[in-house]
Scaffold this motif. Structure first.
Motif, PDB file in Angstrom:
ATOM      1  N   ASP A  73      27.338   9.164  -7.517  1.00 13.18           N
ATOM      2  CA  ASP A  73      28.422   8.073  -7.237  1.00 13.18           C
ATOM      3  C   ASP A  73      27.912   7.183  -7.054  1.00 13.18           C
ATOM      4  OD1 ASP A  73      30.652   9.278  -8.082  1.00 13.18           O
ATOM      5  OD2 ASP A  73      31.339  10.359  -6.482  1.00 13.18           O
ATOM      6  N   ASN A  96      38.129   3.915  -6.965  1.00 10.00           N
ATOM      7  CA  ASN A  96      38.800   2.603  -7.812  1.00 10.00           C
ATOM      8  C   ASN A  96      37.312   2.066  -7.426  1.00 10.00           C
ATOM      9  OD1 ASN A  96      41.426   2.844  -8.632  1.00 10.00           O
ATOM     10  ND2 ASN A  96      42.299   1.437  -7.433  1.00 10.00           N
ATOM     11  N   ASN A 130      34.273   4.248  -9.209  1.00  5.50           N
ATOM     12  CA  ASN A 130      34.908   4.213 -10.197  1.00  5.50           C
ATOM     13  C   ASN A 130      34.486   3.086 -10.938  1.00  5.50           C
ATOM     14  OD1 ASN A 130      35.353   7.165 -10.605  1.00  5.50           O
ATOM     15  ND2 ASN A 130      37.852   5.686 -10.583  1.00  5.50           N
ATOM     16  N   LYS A 131      34.398   1.788 -10.075  1.00  4.91           N
ATOM     17  CA  LYS A 131      33.468   0.830 -10.801  1.00  4.91           C
ATOM     18  C   LYS A 131      32.144   0.721 -10.599  1.00  4.91           C
ATOM     19  CE  LYS A 131      33.517  -3.779 -11.612  1.00  4.91           C
ATOM     20  NZ  LYS A 131      32.811  -4.309 -11.652  1.00  4.91           N
ATOM     21  N   ARG A 138      30.382   3.823 -10.996  1.00  4.99           N
ATOM     22  CA  ARG A 138      29.972   4.669 -12.195  1.00  4.99           C
ATOM     23  C   ARG A 138      29.624   3.951 -12.760  1.00  4.99           C
ATOM     24  NH1 ARG A 138      29.460   9.084 -10.887  1.00  4.99           N
ATOM     25  NH2 ARG A 138      29.668  10.419 -12.971  1.00  4.99           N
ATOM     26  N   GLN A 139      30.852   3.085 -13.289  1.00  2.90           N
ATOM     27  CA  GLN A 139      30.993   1.877 -14.525  1.00  2.90           C
ATOM     28  C   GLN A 139      29.438   1.267 -15.077  1.00  2.90           C
ATOM     29  OE1 GLN A 139      34.904   0.347 -15.379  1.00  2.90           O
ATOM     30  NE2 GLN A 139      33.659  -0.675 -17.727  1.00  2.90           N
ATOM     31  N   ASP A 140      29.521   0.460 -14.357  1.00  2.00           N
ATOM     32  CA  ASP A 140      28.629  -0.279 -13.640  1.00  2.00           C
ATOM     33  C   ASP A 140      27.264   0.070 -14.091  1.00  2.00           C
ATOM     34  OD1 ASP A 140      30.357  -2.333 -13.376  1.00  2.00           O
ATOM     35  OD2 ASP A 140      30.157  -2.689 -11.127  1.00  2.00           O
ATOM     36  N   ASN A 141      26.676   1.802 -13.755  1.00  2.98           N
ATOM     37  CA  ASN A 141      25.406   2.051 -13.872  1.00  2.98           C
ATOM     38  C   ASN A 141      25.590   3.542 -14.486  1.00  2.98           C
ATOM     39  OD1 ASN A 141      24.198   1.303 -11.353  1.00  2.98           O
ATOM     40  ND2 ASN A 141      26.174   2.416 -10.328  1.00  2.98           N
ATOM     41  N   SER A 142      26.537   3.119 -16.227  1.00  2.67           N
ATOM     42  CA  SER A 142      27.264   3.639 -17.503  1.00  2.67           C
ATOM     43  C   SER A 142      25.127   3.460 -18.097  1.00  2.67           C
ATOM     44  CB  SER A 142      28.008   3.663 -18.134  1.00  2.67           C
ATOM     45  OG  SER A 142      28.533   2.609 -17.596  1.00  2.67           O
TER      46      SER A 142
END
Length: 536
Positions: free
Chosen positions: A118, A389, A392-393, A395-399
């Motif tokens: 996370d 939220n 999740n942001k 995680r998205q930035d680290n995808s």
């Protein structure tokens, strides 16, 4: 209702760098004398533990003799014991870390697929230690995932390969609450742990060395995602139930939120939907006493003497929170271990000797770094929508970082971010008056409009919305001071506000249990009975 003005802490942050960055960029000094004094002080600070250990090995500690003193010096057998253990471990340290942290035979799942955590860390591969009881049916619909507490292994019940009684021995088996005639029970050691699953004591495949405090920060959700990798490997698409107590109760809720379509029902005992200040404070205190042990060595102690003194104190603090005042009144009262002897500064009262024994027994049974990481994951737990939220942001930035890792592409690191990832205030915390319109909701301060004390926070209702159709058993204990019963009431009322019409909430009063937080380990009649009835 409104409350009088209160004081809250505010801070002005600055960046605190790691030890590595401090060595790379020495701080300027006003005078050479001050530099020399500081260096001498640091040198002395680092030498003291080694000298103390050497002295302990060479000869027993002797009380100082002061000529003409009115009273003799007190003896400190409790400190003698700590020094003696350090000396003993020092002599054995060349053979490797002490101890091995194992609970016997268990099954092992190895994932070669990297796991994005996370807060941005990556585990390139990981192990999950697990054990099972009962038989998986043909449709694979009778599986129960049992989540553990902070320091528990996968050994919840005895097995053919490991006959030692497990931590939930009386609750699992034929005709028991987790009935192995009906269900296939799976229990894992969480990632971050030290009983077979990947954690700080594991080897980093990137360099062949132990992770130590290079291990990334974890969350409850990270642990659950790793567990569901195991379920995928076993071909289990949907659990009959997710069951857990204490930290396991937190994981059970997290599993329901993350994988609501894969859980038939859930049980959360003595858990919470978000960690609250008291439990955070107690775990912080445990981590501090552990990290202040010179043997902790910022986490790199595996080839030397482990921080057993800090671990002992951490366990004593934890034990205070696990049991209740009423039980201890009956069990110990104000009785001293030996009333015929004069009082001492070492353990003297029965309750003191009990805590001392609990700490001493456990201090070499669990990896200190695992205690730090897993307890911090508990502190970070929050199923509120705002927190979800934010995560999740992240995680998205680290995808992209995860994809680059899969592709074998080196990702340029932010040197400043890597070296200086903690902020502390320039000056001590200042107190500031809190606005009078603050209201208290279930012990939590909420600004804005006045709220009904029985109304759960809307942020939490939104966060638990995925559980609106999942039957749930929520059980609390009135004598629990670590996860007070109002926290389980908060879970139950929040679930009901999501529209869930199948919520069973049970609260055991002191007339039924005086064992505090540890009730879930001891009460087969009320805790076990409730679980058995709910599972059907």
């Amino acid at each position: 209702m409104s409350v009088p003005r209160r004081l809250v802490a505010v801070a002005r942050p600055s960046t605190l760098c790691t030890a590595a960055s401090r060595r790379a960029i020495p701080a300027p000094s006003r005078t050479g004398t001050r530099d020399q004094s500081t260096q001498a002080s640091r040198k002395l600070h680092h030498q003291i533990p080694h000298r103390a250990q050497a002295a302990a090995v060479a000869q027993p500690q002797q009380q100082p003799q002061v000529v003409g003193s009115t009273n003799p010096a007190l003896s400190f057998p409790c400190l003698d014991a700590v020094e003696s253990r350090s000396a003993s471990l020092s002599r054995r340290s060349t053979s490797g870390p002490e101890p091995s942290y194992t609970t016997g035979q268990h099954l092992n799942f190895h994932s070669r697929e990297p796991l994005l955590l996370d807060w941005g860390g990556i585990l390139p591969e990981f192990n999950i230690a697990y054990e099972t009881w009962g038989h998986l049916n043909r449709d694979k619909t009778n599986a129960i995932l049992l989540h553990t507490g902070l320091s528990a292994s996968s050994h919840a019940h005895s097995t053919d390969t490991n006959p030692k009684p497990g931590w939930w021995e009386k609750f699992i088996g034929s005709g028991k609450p987790l009935d192995t005639d009906k269900y296939f029970v799976i229990c894992t050691n969480v990632i971050g742990g030290c009983y077979g699953s990947t954690g700080p004591s594991s080897t980093d495949p990137a360099n062949g060395e132990r992770y130590a405090t290079r291990f990334p920060i974890l969350t409850m959700e990270d642990m659950v995602r790793a567990q569901f990798r195991l379920l995928d490997a076993l071909g289990i698409e949907k659990l009959y139930a997710s069951v857990g107590s204490s930290m396991g109760g937190m994981q059970s809720l997290a599993a329901g939120v993350l994988f609501s379509d894969r859980i038939g029902r859930l049980v959360s005992i003595s858990g919470c939907a978000r960690s609250h200040p008291y439990s955070i404070a107690m775990r912080h205190t445990q981590r501090q006493v552990l990290m202040m042990d010179p043997n902790w060595a910022r986490g790199f102690y595996y080839d030397g003497v482990p921080p057993h003194g800090g671990m002992k104190l951490a366990r004593e603090i934890a034990t205070v929170t696990y049991r209740s005042g009423p039980e201890w009144e009956q069990r110990f009262g104000r009785r001293r271990a030996d009333p015929s002897r004069p009082p001492a500064l070492c353990p003297d009262f029965l309750i003191e000797t009990y805590l001392d024994h609990a700490g001493e027994k456990w201090c070499l049974e669990y990896d200190p770094n695992s205690l730090l990481y897993v307890s911090k994951a508990m502190d970070l737990f929050d199923l509120g929508q705002e927190h979800r939220n934010r995560i999740n942001k992240v995680r998205q930035d680290n995808s992209a970082k995860l994809q680059a890792f899969r592709d074998g592409v080196a990702v340029a690191s932010n040197v400043q971010g890597d070296l200086c990832n903690l902020t502390l205030p320039d000056q001590p915390y200042e107190e500031k008056e809190q606005p009078a319109e603050v209201t208290i909701n279930n012990g939590v301060a909420d600004t804005g409009a006045m709220l009904n004390a029985n109304e759960p926070p809307q942020d939490l209702v939104a966060g638990l919305k995925p559980l609106a159709n999942t039957p749930a058993l929520v059980l609390g204990v009135a004598s629990d001071i670590l996860f007070p019963a109002w926290q389980q009431r908060e879970i139950a009322s929040t679930l009901k506000r999501t529209g869930n019409e199948n919520v069973t909430h049970i609260e055991l009063g002191e007339e039924k249990s005086l064992f505090g937080h540890d009730t879930f380990l001891l009460d087969l009649e009320y805790v076990g009975g409730a679980v058995k009835k709910f599972l059907g």
